[in-house]
Design a protein around this motif. Structure first.
Motif, PDB file in Angstrom:
ATOM      1  N   SER A 108     140.004 -46.664  43.519  1.00  0.00           N
ATOM      2  CA  SER A 108     139.423 -47.893  42.965  1.00  0.00           C
ATOM      3  C   SER A 108     140.015 -49.129  43.642  1.00  0.00           C
ATOM      4  O   SER A 108     139.315 -50.117  43.888  1.00  0.00           O
ATOM      5  CB  SER A 108     139.645 -47.956  41.457  1.00  0.00           C
ATOM      6  OG  SER A 108     138.907 -46.951  40.790  1.00  0.00           O
ATOM      7  N   MET A 109     141.307 -49.102  43.968  1.00  0.00           N
ATOM      8  CA  MET A 109     141.941 -50.214  44.661  1.00  0.00           C
ATOM      9  C   MET A 109     141.325 -50.401  46.052  1.00  0.00           C
ATOM     10  O   MET A 109     141.097 -51.530  46.500  1.00  0.00           O
ATOM     11  CB  MET A 109     143.448 -49.973  44.765  1.00  0.00           C
ATOM     12  CG  MET A 109     144.181 -50.046  43.433  1.00  0.00           C
ATOM     13  SD  MET A 109     145.790 -49.207  43.442  1.00  0.00           S
ATOM     14  CE  MET A 109     146.737 -50.309  44.471  1.00  0.00           C
ATOM     15  N   GLN A 110     141.027 -49.282  46.728  1.00  0.00           N
ATOM     16  CA  GLN A 110     140.411 -49.361  48.049  1.00  0.00           C
ATOM     17  C   GLN A 110     138.998 -49.947  47.973  1.00  0.00           C
ATOM     18  O   GLN A 110     138.620 -50.789  48.786  1.00  0.00           O
ATOM     19  CB  GLN A 110     140.379 -47.962  48.678  1.00  0.00           C
ATOM     20  CG  GLN A 110     141.758 -47.441  49.053  1.00  0.00           C
ATOM     21  CD  GLN A 110     141.744 -45.968  49.438  1.00  0.00           C
ATOM     22  OE1 GLN A 110     140.833 -45.226  49.089  1.00  0.00           O
ATOM     23  NE2 GLN A 110     142.769 -45.540  50.153  1.00  0.00           N
ATOM     24  N   TYR A 111     138.232 -49.512  46.982  1.00  0.00           N
ATOM     25  CA  TYR A 111     136.886 -50.065  46.804  1.00  0.00           C
ATOM     26  C   TYR A 111     136.952 -51.544  46.440  1.00  0.00           C
ATOM     27  O   TYR A 111     136.120 -52.345  46.890  1.00  0.00           O
ATOM     28  CB  TYR A 111     136.141 -49.297  45.715  1.00  0.00           C
ATOM     29  CG  TYR A 111     135.408 -48.076  46.202  1.00  0.00           C
ATOM     30  CD1 TYR A 111     134.089 -48.156  46.638  1.00  0.00           C
ATOM     31  CD2 TYR A 111     136.020 -46.832  46.220  1.00  0.00           C
ATOM     32  CE1 TYR A 111     133.406 -47.038  47.083  1.00  0.00           C
ATOM     33  CE2 TYR A 111     135.354 -45.696  46.666  1.00  0.00           C
ATOM     34  CZ  TYR A 111     134.042 -45.804  47.103  1.00  0.00           C
ATOM     35  OH  TYR A 111     133.368 -44.700  47.540  1.00  0.00           O
ATOM     36  N   LEU A 112     137.927 -51.915  45.619  1.00  0.00           N
ATOM     37  CA  LEU A 112     138.087 -53.319  45.225  1.00  0.00           C
ATOM     38  C   LEU A 112     138.338 -54.188  46.452  1.00  0.00           C
ATOM     39  O   LEU A 112     137.794 -55.294  46.574  1.00  0.00           O
ATOM     40  CB  LEU A 112     139.240 -53.450  44.227  1.00  0.00           C
ATOM     41  CG  LEU A 112     139.452 -54.820  43.584  1.00  0.00           C
ATOM     42  CD1 LEU A 112     138.343 -55.120  42.589  1.00  0.00           C
ATOM     43  CD2 LEU A 112     140.802 -54.882  42.887  1.00  0.00           C
ATOM     44  N   GLN A 113     139.140 -53.687  47.377  1.00  0.00           N
ATOM     45  CA  GLN A 113     139.427 -54.419  48.598  1.00  0.00           C
ATOM     46  C   GLN A 113     138.194 -54.507  49.498  1.00  0.00           C
ATOM     47  O   GLN A 113     137.928 -55.547  50.093  1.00  0.00           O
ATOM     48  CB  GLN A 113     140.564 -53.739  49.355  1.00  0.00           C
ATOM     49  CG  GLN A 113     140.971 -54.437  50.641  1.00  0.00           C
ATOM     50  CD  GLN A 113     141.992 -53.645  51.434  1.00  0.00           C
ATOM     51  OE1 GLN A 113     142.030 -52.423  51.377  1.00  0.00           O
ATOM     52  NE2 GLN A 113     142.843 -54.343  52.179  1.00  0.00           N
ATOM     53  N   SER A 114     137.405 -53.429  49.553  1.00  0.00           N
ATOM     54  CA  SER A 114     136.276 -53.363  50.483  1.00  0.00           C
ATOM     55  C   SER A 114     134.996 -53.985  49.934  1.00  0.00           C
ATOM     56  O   SER A 114     134.209 -54.569  50.687  1.00  0.00           O
ATOM     57  CB  SER A 114     135.999 -51.902  50.863  1.00  0.00           C
ATOM     58  OG  SER A 114     137.107 -51.326  51.516  1.00  0.00           O
ATOM     59  N   TYR A 115     134.762 -53.850  48.613  1.00  0.00           N
ATOM     60  CA  TYR A 115     133.474 -54.242  48.034  1.00  0.00           C
ATOM     61  C   TYR A 115     133.546 -55.364  47.009  1.00  0.00           C
ATOM     62  O   TYR A 115     132.524 -55.754  46.449  1.00  0.00           O
ATOM     63  CB  TYR A 115     132.818 -53.023  47.379  1.00  0.00           C
ATOM     64  CG  TYR A 115     132.409 -51.957  48.371  1.00  0.00           C
ATOM     65  CD1 TYR A 115     131.255 -52.093  49.144  1.00  0.00           C
ATOM     66  CD2 TYR A 115     133.173 -50.813  48.539  1.00  0.00           C
ATOM     67  CE1 TYR A 115     130.878 -51.123  50.051  1.00  0.00           C
ATOM     68  CE2 TYR A 115     132.808 -49.826  49.451  1.00  0.00           C
ATOM     69  CZ  TYR A 115     131.660 -49.988  50.207  1.00  0.00           C
ATOM     70  OH  TYR A 115     131.292 -49.022  51.109  1.00  0.00           O
ATOM     71  N   GLY A 116     134.754 -55.876  46.747  1.00  0.00           N
ATOM     72  CA  GLY A 116     134.864 -56.934  45.752  1.00  0.00           C
ATOM     73  C   GLY A 116     134.950 -56.395  44.334  1.00  0.00           C
ATOM     74  O   GLY A 116     135.258 -55.214  44.118  1.00  0.00           O
ATOM     75  N   PRO A 117     134.689 -57.236  43.321  1.00  0.00           N
ATOM     76  CA  PRO A 117     134.838 -56.850  41.912  1.00  0.00           C
ATOM     77  C   PRO A 117     134.090 -55.567  41.559  1.00  0.00           C
ATOM     78  O   PRO A 117     132.974 -55.340  42.036  1.00  0.00           O
ATOM     79  CB  PRO A 117     134.255 -58.048  41.160  1.00  0.00           C
ATOM     80  CG  PRO A 117     134.454 -59.196  42.094  1.00  0.00           C
ATOM     81  CD  PRO A 117     134.252 -58.640  43.470  1.00  0.00           C
ATOM     82  N   LEU A 118     134.723 -54.751  40.702  1.00  0.00           N
ATOM     83  CA  LEU A 118     134.168 -53.451  40.316  1.00  0.00           C
ATOM     84  C   LEU A 118     133.899 -53.403  38.815  1.00  0.00           C
ATOM     85  O   LEU A 118     134.841 -53.428  38.017  1.00  0.00           O
ATOM     86  CB  LEU A 118     135.149 -52.327  40.668  1.00  0.00           C
ATOM     87  CG  LEU A 118     135.617 -52.203  42.114  1.00  0.00           C
ATOM     88  CD1 LEU A 118     136.657 -51.089  42.222  1.00  0.00           C
ATOM     89  CD2 LEU A 118     134.450 -51.953  43.048  1.00  0.00           C
TER      90      LEU A 118
END
Length: 334
Positions: A235-245
């Motif tokens: 989830s931290m990686q997606y947050l960095q790549s795609y913004g708010p989750l």
């Protein structure tokens, strides 16, 4: 002599009771003024009793718990039924999540912390009011953020359009943010908020859909769930790549009065991942400087700025607190 002592004790007890009643009344009047509460005379006693009960819970918690703090807010005088009316996450069943999984993301070093709250592309915290439309607010936040990142111009999008028009969800009765993205993609976009402002906190019902393609301000490209889950690092990686989750979580009674600190509740470590009822948005993460250090998520709510820390909260990270790490999803815009 015994009779005299009994009289003295009775007088003292009455004095303390009167002092307690006076303190409760002063606290009640102060609360109503601060949160602009006005009640009909027939409801006043019931609302005051709710407030006093919550005030005692707050005082007890803050005396015993040093990791996070409770405080009064718009929920303090509400009934349990009214509070539950502001929940509305109904995510898709687990088996359906694998039909639209997230894409693999490039593994790279993660920053120590991420905090999108002060980013120019993050709109001010909003208020869903007495409507279970949290799913629509959770769907809109990353669309606003990612559209702004693409165009360079901040944009506020319409939750009310989703409440009125989205046939995959259930207006004030709840819904799923990925279904909202599905609807937006099929509809051809989501309108700007100024053309379709939010009113569901007063109507409590789905209104007539007033969609107009001329006011569309964002379009959905791709979306999916973060995989594998629950996995804080992913989830931290997606947050960095795609913004708010966006994510969904279980709301316990303790959360309504949250004010500050890193929220955790042993009763919110839940075996059944499907026990969720409220949609929120993860907008960052960090670790406290306390000993021991506590890793946390920064979470944006849709209960206005008088709840939590100006509408945000910190919740313990890495333990799937309240199932928040089981339901993270991402979206990309056209």
């Amino acid at each position: 002599m015994k009779f005299l002592c009994a009289i003295v004790l009775l007088v003292v007890a009455i004095a303390f009771a009167a002092a307690g009643d006076l303190e409760d009344e002063l606290n009640w009047q102060s609360y109503k003024a601060k949160f602009h509460k006005r009640h009909r005379s027939k409801d006043e006693a019931r609302r005051k009793a709710n407030f006093i009960k919550r005030q005692k819970q707050i005082e007890k918690h803050n005396k015993e718990n040093k990791e996070w703090e409770m405080g009064n807010n718009l929920f303090s005088d509400m009934t349990d039924e009214e509070r539950k009316g502001m929940l509305g996450a109904k995510p898709v069943p687990r088996k359906e999540r694998f039909l639209n999984p997230g894409y693999p993301i490039e593994e790279r070093a993660l920053p120590i912390s991420i905090d999108y709250r002060s980013d120019k592309c993050m709109q001010p915290v909003k208020q869903q009011a007495e409507c279970g439309s949290c799913w629509s607010f959770a769907a809109v936040v990353p669309l606003e953020f990612n559209t702004c990142k693409k165009t360079g111009t901040p944009v506020a999008l319409s939750e009310q359009m989703l409440v009125d028009c989205d046939t995959y969800n259930y207006a004030c009765e709840g819904g799923d943010y990925t279904n909202a993205w599905k609807f937006i993609k099929e509809k051809g976009g989501i309108m700007i908020n100024s053309s379709y402002p939010y009113v569901s906190g007063t109507t409590l019902t789905r209104g007539t859909c007033k969609f107009s393609s001329t006011s569309v301000a964002a379009r959905v490209s791709t979306y999916g769930w973060t995989m594998p889950y629950p996995n804080a690092t992913v989830s931290m990686q997606y947050l960095q790549s795609y913004g708010p989750l966006p994510s969904a979580m279980k709301v316990l009674d303790s959360l309504y009065q949250y004010k500050n600190g890193v929220y955790s509740d042993s009763a919110c470590i839940i075996a059944d991942e499907n026990q969720v009822d409220h949609a929120v948005v993860i907008v960052g993460y960090g670790t406290t400087t306390t000993t021991p250090a506590i890793p946390y998520w920064i979470v944006r709510n849709s209960w206005g700025t008088t709840w939590g820390n100006l509408g945000y909260m910190a919740i313990k990270r890495g333990v799937n607190m309240c199932n928040i790490e089981s339901w993270t999803a991402y979206v990309e815009v056209v």
